[in-house]
Design an enzyme around this catalytic site. Structure first.
Site, PDB file in Angstrom:
ATOM      1  N   SER A 113      23.199 -19.413 -10.060  1.00 21.34           N
ATOM      2  CA  SER A 113      22.741 -19.109 -11.421  1.00 21.34           C
ATOM      3  C   SER A 113      21.230 -18.917 -11.436  1.00 21.34           C
ATOM      4  O   SER A 113      20.508 -19.573 -10.678  1.00 21.34           O
ATOM      5  CB  SER A 113      23.120 -20.281 -12.335  1.00 21.34           C
ATOM      6  OG  SER A 113      22.312 -20.289 -13.492  1.00 21.34           O
ATOM      7  N   GLN A 134      22.522 -14.350  -9.558  1.00 17.84           N
ATOM      8  CA  GLN A 134      22.710 -13.907 -10.951  1.00 17.84           C
ATOM      9  C   GLN A 134      21.366 -13.859 -11.676  1.00 17.84           C
ATOM     10  O   GLN A 134      20.567 -14.788 -11.580  1.00 17.84           O
ATOM     11  CB  GLN A 134      23.668 -14.864 -11.661  1.00 17.84           C
ATOM     12  CG  GLN A 134      23.895 -14.551 -13.123  1.00 17.84           C
ATOM     13  CD  GLN A 134      23.052 -15.405 -14.047  1.00 17.84           C
ATOM     14  OE1 GLN A 134      22.971 -16.609 -13.867  1.00 17.84           O
ATOM     15  NE2 GLN A 134      22.405 -14.794 -15.034  1.00 17.84           N
ATOM     16  N   THR A 162      24.085 -10.682 -15.705  1.00 16.98           N
ATOM     17  CA  THR A 162      24.869 -11.205 -16.833  1.00 16.98           C
ATOM     18  C   THR A 162      24.356 -10.568 -18.115  1.00 16.98           C
ATOM     19  O   THR A 162      23.165 -10.639 -18.415  1.00 16.98           O
ATOM     20  CB  THR A 162      24.753 -12.752 -16.884  1.00 16.98           C
ATOM     21  OG1 THR A 162      25.373 -13.267 -15.707  1.00 16.98           O
ATOM     22  CG2 THR A 162      25.454 -13.324 -18.105  1.00 16.98           C
ATOM     23  N   LYS A 258      28.255  -8.785 -15.288  1.00 22.11           N
ATOM     24  CA  LYS A 258      29.095  -9.908 -15.730  1.00 22.11           C
ATOM     25  C   LYS A 258      28.982 -10.047 -17.241  1.00 22.11           C
ATOM     26  O   LYS A 258      27.863 -10.081 -17.786  1.00 22.11           O
ATOM     27  CB  LYS A 258      28.627 -11.198 -15.047  1.00 22.11           C
ATOM     28  CG  LYS A 258      29.330 -12.462 -15.516  1.00 22.11           C
ATOM     29  CD  LYS A 258      28.955 -13.651 -14.638  1.00 22.11           C
ATOM     30  CE  LYS A 258      29.604 -14.941 -15.088  1.00 22.11           C
ATOM     31  NZ  LYS A 258      28.999 -15.546 -16.262  1.00 22.11           N
ATOM     32  N   HIS A 282      31.766 -15.570 -20.862  1.00 20.03           N
ATOM     33  CA  HIS A 282      30.890 -16.703 -20.562  1.00 20.03           C
ATOM     34  C   HIS A 282      31.625 -18.030 -20.833  1.00 20.03           C
ATOM     35  O   HIS A 282      31.043 -19.013 -21.273  1.00 20.03           O
ATOM     36  CB  HIS A 282      29.617 -16.618 -21.421  1.00 20.03           C
ATOM     37  CG  HIS A 282      28.358 -17.054 -20.717  1.00 20.03           C
ATOM     38  ND1 HIS A 282      27.434 -16.169 -20.247  1.00 20.03           N
ATOM     39  CD2 HIS A 282      27.880 -18.283 -20.413  1.00 20.03           C
ATOM     40  CE1 HIS A 282      26.421 -16.838 -19.697  1.00 20.03           C
ATOM     41  NE2 HIS A 282      26.673 -18.128 -19.772  1.00 20.03           N
TER      42      HIS A 282
HETATM   43  C1  LIG Z   1      27.601 -25.491 -17.574  1.00 22.96           C
HETATM   44  C2  LIG Z   1      27.744 -24.001 -17.449  1.00 22.96           C
HETATM   45  C3  LIG Z   1      26.618 -23.243 -17.134  1.00 22.96           C
HETATM   46  C4  LIG Z   1      26.739 -21.849 -17.014  1.00 22.96           C
HETATM   47  N1  LIG Z   1      25.624 -21.123 -16.654  1.00 22.96           N
HETATM   48  C5  LIG Z   1      25.745 -19.784 -16.461  1.00 22.96           C
HETATM   49  C6  LIG Z   1      24.633 -19.031 -16.002  1.00 22.96           C
HETATM   50  O1  LIG Z   1      23.570 -19.559 -15.756  1.00 22.96           O
HETATM   51  N2  LIG Z   1      24.812 -17.706 -15.846  1.00 22.96           N
HETATM   52  C7  LIG Z   1      25.995 -17.077 -16.090  1.00 22.96           C
HETATM   53  O2  LIG Z   1      26.104 -15.864 -15.932  1.00 22.96           O
HETATM   54  N3  LIG Z   1      27.068 -17.779 -16.514  1.00 22.96           N
HETATM   55  C8  LIG Z   1      26.967 -19.109 -16.698  1.00 22.96           C
HETATM   56  N4  LIG Z   1      28.058 -19.820 -17.106  1.00 22.96           N
HETATM   57  C9  LIG Z   1      29.344 -19.127 -17.340  1.00 22.96           C
HETATM   58  C10 LIG Z   1      30.189 -19.104 -16.075  1.00 22.96           C
HETATM   59  O3  LIG Z   1      29.612 -18.341 -15.047  1.00 22.96           O
HETATM   60  C11 LIG Z   1      31.586 -18.514 -16.367  1.00 22.96           C
HETATM   61  O4  LIG Z   1      31.442 -17.249 -16.951  1.00 22.96           O
HETATM   62  C12 LIG Z   1      32.463 -19.368 -17.253  1.00 22.96           C
HETATM   63  O5  LIG Z   1      32.174 -20.739 -17.110  1.00 22.96           O
HETATM   64  C13 LIG Z   1      33.910 -19.074 -16.856  1.00 22.96           C
HETATM   65  O6  LIG Z   1      34.778 -19.805 -17.580  1.00 22.96           O
HETATM   66  P1  LIG Z   1      35.494 -21.171 -17.078  1.00 22.96           P
HETATM   67  O7  LIG Z   1      34.430 -22.227 -17.198  1.00 22.96           O
HETATM   68  O8  LIG Z   1      36.579 -21.303 -18.073  1.00 22.96           O
HETATM   69  O9  LIG Z   1      35.964 -20.990 -15.655  1.00 22.96           O
HETATM   70  C14 LIG Z   1      27.975 -21.216 -17.230  1.00 22.96           C
HETATM   71  C15 LIG Z   1      29.107 -21.990 -17.535  1.00 22.96           C
HETATM   72  C16 LIG Z   1      28.994 -23.366 -17.643  1.00 22.96           C
HETATM   73  C17 LIG Z   1      30.225 -24.164 -17.947  1.00 22.96           C
END
Ligand SMILES: Cc1cc2nc3c(=O)[nH]c(=O)nc-3n(C[C@H](O)[C@H](O)[C@H](O)COP(=O)(O)O)c2cc1C
Length: 406
Positions: A113, A134, A162, A258, A282
């Site tokens: 991330s 990312q 993203t 993304k 997300h």
């Molecule tokens: C705590 C947390 C932090 C996240 N940080 C980012 C991030 O920095 N960049 C990003 O593109 N997606 C981020 N996401 C989204 C995840 O990459 C992903 O799209 C999402 O969690 C997928 O769903 P799931 O948690 O149901 O598997 C984050 C998700 C969570 C839970």
């Protein structure tokens, strides 16, 4: 947690979530588990998988199952990739490194991330590969460029842009819990933490060091409040296709968008030379009201017609969910929260365990369906073959699907 307890008690992703809930202070657990506003999109992501049924053909014979895929010329041992999650280092000391090493040990890709605690260079130094980086489009376009250039210099294999984080989602669990970045623990939180002694002990030195590593400039403060303010001021809702073009120009490796939900955006991405899209909302953390990703998938598959790999994340909690997404035309799934649950429970071993759960479940589902290789998972595995109210799930035949995977 000892390996034997992990095996005995963490037998599914849902159980790993329960174990993580027991291990983490409420506000840290909720930071990962929560989503935007009424969390409808979060719930929809998981629930939408329930409506997709598979039609097995056991007599096809699938004594040996090969779960591997090839993506951007690299072989992955299974169609599950570790997606980007900010502040993984809040769940376990050196969280990003542990997760990347676990992904590498499992033979799959890890995406760092933008908001990692460690810097992208430090993560690269652990040698885990394939590794993806990312980024966002920032008001300071120079900073986006700088991150891409740093990623190239540090040997990242793909760049993930993203596009659904141009404003910060309204995460009400964080408001309720008073979760701030950096985390500040008031009397109620501290009282609650007495029961989370393991996390507190592990993190006792780390908490002071939690920062957004990639945003620290030489000679500047690493103080997280300052960096967090700088980061959110840098987000830019005016981003456009011109920014994608610019990134395409400077990044010659695989470029992945993304946060794509609209088929027209997927088509446009293809036309602009993007190499893959992640159908994602997300994890419901941004727009509450966005559709479940698995519902948004079929029109996107139809729009790009096998000309670019399509990845999906959001609510993938079982191996069967991965098979469902693949049957609808995705090439692989990413996971977000489940890796953090694994990390919170047992660090690197916990993430490895989570990935093994997916592997075991996918393998079992393939065996039960009579499918011996990933390329053979296609629309004919769906029941009914055409879902009500939708065009045929995908225009691709299983074999066309196979072409993409090579
Ligand atoms: C705590 C947390 C932090 C996240 N940080 C980012 C991030 O920095 N960049 C990003 O593109 N997606 C981020 N996401 C989204 C995840 O990459 C992903 O799209 C999402 O969690 C997928 O769903 P799931 O948690 O149901 O598997 C984050 C998700 C969570 C839970």
């Amino acid at each position: 947690m000892r390996a034997v307890d992990l095996k005995r008690r963490g037998f599914s992703i849902a159980e790993m979530r329960n174990l993580a809930r027991a291990a983490l202070p409420r506000m840290v657990f909720d930071f990962a588990d929560g989503a935007a506003e009424d969390e409808r999109t979060l719930r929809r992501n998981e629930a939408a998988f329930d409506g997709i049924e598979l039609l097995p053909r056991p007599l096809q014979g699938a004594a040996e199952r090969d779960l591997s895929i090839t993506l951007f010329g690299q072989r992955l041992s299974m169609p599950v990739i570790v997606g980007p999650t900010g502040l993984s280092g809040l769940f376990w000391p050196g969280g990003e490194r542990s997760t990347a090493l676990a992904a590498a040990a499992a033979g799959t890709a890890f995406c760092l991330s933008h908001g990692s605690v460690c810097t992208l260079e430090d993560l690269a130094a652990c040698g885990a590969s394939p590794r993806w980086m990312q980024v966002f489009i920032y008001t300071d376009r120079g900073f986006t460029r700088e991150l891409a250039e740093r990623a190239r210099a540090a040997g990242y294999d793909a760049l993930v842009l993203t596009i659904d984080n141009q404003l910060l989602g309204n995460r009400e669990r964080d408001l309720r819990n008073g979760f701030t970045i950096p985390p500040r623990f008031g009397p109620a939180a501290i009282a609650g933490m007495a029961l989370k002694a393991g996390w507190l002990w592990r993190m006792r030195k780390e908490l002071r060091r939690i920062t957004f590593g990639n945003y620290v400039r030489p000679g500047e403060t690493a103080e997280l409040t300052t960096l967090a303010a700088r980061m959110s001021a840098l987000l830019d809702p005016s981003m456009s296709w011109a920014d994608v073009d610019e990134l395409r120009r400077i990044w010659s490796g695989p470029l992945i968008l993304k946060g794509v939900l609209h088929p027209a955006e997927a088509r446009e991405a293809l036309a602009r030379g993007v190499d893959a899209v992640v159908v994602s909302n997300h994890g419901g953390r941004q727009l509450d009201g966005a559709p479940a990703t698995v519902d948004a998938l079929p029109p996107i598959v139809d729009a790009v017609g096998g000309r670019m790999p399509i990845l999906l994340d959001g609510g993938v909690r079982r191996g069967v969910d991965v098979v469902r997404a693949l049957a609808l035309g995705a090439q692989a799934c990413l996971i977000g929260r489940p890796q953090l649950w694994g990390l919170a429970v047992a660090g690197e071993a916990g993430v490895r365990h989570v990935l093994e759960i997916y592997r075991r479940e996918i393998d079992r589902v393939m065996g039960l369906c009579g499918v011996s290789r990933i390329a053979a998972i296609g629309p004919d595995l769906l029941f009914p073959p055409t879902r009500p109210g939708q065009p045929p799930a995908t225009a691709q035949s299983a074999e066309q699907h196979g072409l993409l995977m090579r």
